[in-house]
Design a protein around this motif. Structure first.
Motif, PDB file in Angstrom:
ATOM      1  N   SER A  62       0.826  -1.203   0.000  1.00 39.31           N
ATOM      2  CA  SER A  62       0.000   0.000   0.000  1.00 39.31           C
ATOM      3  C   SER A  62       0.860   1.254   0.000  1.00 39.31           C
ATOM      4  N   ARG A  63       1.896   1.248   0.832  1.00 35.11           N
ATOM      5  CA  ARG A  63       2.781   2.415   0.910  1.00 35.11           C
ATOM      6  C   ARG A  63       3.506   2.661  -0.407  1.00 35.11           C
ATOM      7  N   MET A  68       4.212   5.503  -5.740  1.00 36.01           N
ATOM      8  CA  MET A  68       4.175   5.402  -7.200  1.00 36.01           C
ATOM      9  C   MET A  68       3.139   6.353  -7.802  1.00 36.01           C
ATOM     10  N   ALA A  69       2.010   6.523  -7.113  1.00 30.67           N
ATOM     11  CA  ALA A  69       0.963   7.420  -7.615  1.00 30.67           C
ATOM     12  C   ALA A  69       1.487   8.842  -7.725  1.00 30.67           C
ATOM     13  N   PHE A  70       2.253   9.281  -6.735  1.00 26.42           N
ATOM     14  CA  PHE A  70       2.835  10.617  -6.778  1.00 26.42           C
ATOM     15  C   PHE A  70       3.912  10.724  -7.851  1.00 26.42           C
ATOM     16  N   VAL A  71       4.690   9.652  -8.016  1.00 29.24           N
ATOM     17  CA  VAL A  71       5.742   9.644  -9.038  1.00 29.24           C
ATOM     18  C   VAL A  71       5.142   9.814 -10.422  1.00 29.24           C
ATOM     19  N   GLU A 177      -5.827   5.542 -10.298  1.00 27.55           N
ATOM     20  CA  GLU A 177      -6.047   4.101 -10.209  1.00 27.55           C
ATOM     21  C   GLU A 177      -5.016   3.434  -9.302  1.00 27.55           C
ATOM     22  N   VAL A 178      -3.754   3.856  -9.427  1.00 29.00           N
ATOM     23  CA  VAL A 178      -2.703   3.289  -8.575  1.00 29.00           C
ATOM     24  C   VAL A 178      -2.963   3.648  -7.117  1.00 29.00           C
ATOM     25  N   TRP A 179      -3.394   4.902  -6.870  1.00 28.25           N
ATOM     26  CA  TRP A 179      -3.692   5.341  -5.499  1.00 28.25           C
ATOM     27  C   TRP A 179      -4.846   4.519  -4.912  1.00 28.25           C
ATOM     28  N   GLU A 180      -5.889   4.318  -5.738  1.00 23.76           N
ATOM     29  CA  GLU A 180      -7.049   3.545  -5.269  1.00 23.76           C
ATOM     30  C   GLU A 180      -6.664   2.098  -4.973  1.00 23.76           C
ATOM     31  N   ALA A 181      -5.804   1.521  -5.820  1.00 20.66           N
ATOM     32  CA  ALA A 181      -5.349   0.150  -5.590  1.00 20.66           C
ATOM     33  C   ALA A 181      -4.558   0.070  -4.286  1.00 20.66           C
TER      34      ALA A 181
END
Length: 200
Positions: A62-63, A68-71, A177-181
């Motif tokens: 999760s972390r 990755m979402a921010f990247v 989508e990455v953040w939600e995952a």
């Protein structure tokens, strides 16, 4: 090739081509190539997350997902700024270099899809999603080739700009989508911890 090795190879291919395509896009001023470059970082993140998911805890996955979402947002913002500034003067990018980059993208994404196709059924939903993304990226790359030829024919930067904005809008959902995952992984980790804590 094992699933872990496959996704790591795919992640490496996407990471290398991300830097290549972003450099080329910034050099020739192509919004579509720049926007498409964001997708390579997304695919890198997704495939790394798949590799991580094979060994890390839900909390750590999760972390990493949120990082990755921010990247992913960084090149997306660069592409958005490029599109905004180019609206004032939609000059024609170097179509020859654009065509070469787009053909290179077709090869890279084609290789990624070929590597992942063997795991698309038995590797879980994320692996299938990664394969579908690589396959769909080939279609986007072909669209960029067609747009480059159109740009060459009309002698205007508008086709590149319009396609770039379309690709950017599609790829801006990647970070979400990455953040939600990652959030789902975090909720699963909390549920798992709760079950352990109550001794159920």
């Amino acid at each position: 090739m094992s699933l872990r090795r496959t996704v790591l190879v795919v992640a490496a291919l996407n990471a290398v081509w991300f830097f290549v395509q972003m450099s080329v896009a910034l050099a020739i001023g192509s919004v579509s190539l720049l926007a498409d470059g964001v997708d390579y970082l997304e695919d890198t993140a997704v495939n790394l997350l798949i590799a991580v998911a094979l060994g890390w805890s839900l909390t750590n996955r999760s972390r990493m997902g949120k990082v990755m979402a921010f990247v992913i947002l960084v090149p997306a913002l660069i592409a958005a700024w490029q599109a905004f500034t180019k609206f004032r003067d939609p000059f024609e990018p170097d179509t020859t270099i654009m065509l070469l980059a787009a053909v290179g993208s077709v090869i890279v994404n084609g290789l990624c899809a070929w590597f992942l196709v063997h795991h698309r059924r038995g590797g879980g939903s994320m692996t299938k999603a990664a394969w579908l993304a690589a396959r769909n990226d080939v279609i986007i790359n072909i669209a960029i080739i067609a747009m480059a030829l159109l740009t060459m024919a009309v002698g205007s930067g508008w086709p590149d700009l319009v396609l770039g904005v379309i690709i950017l809008v599609i790829n801006l959902g990647a970070a979400k989508e990455v953040w939600e995952a990652a959030t789902e992984e975090n909720l699963a980790a909390k549920a798992e911890a709760g079950e352990t804590g109550c001794g159920c």
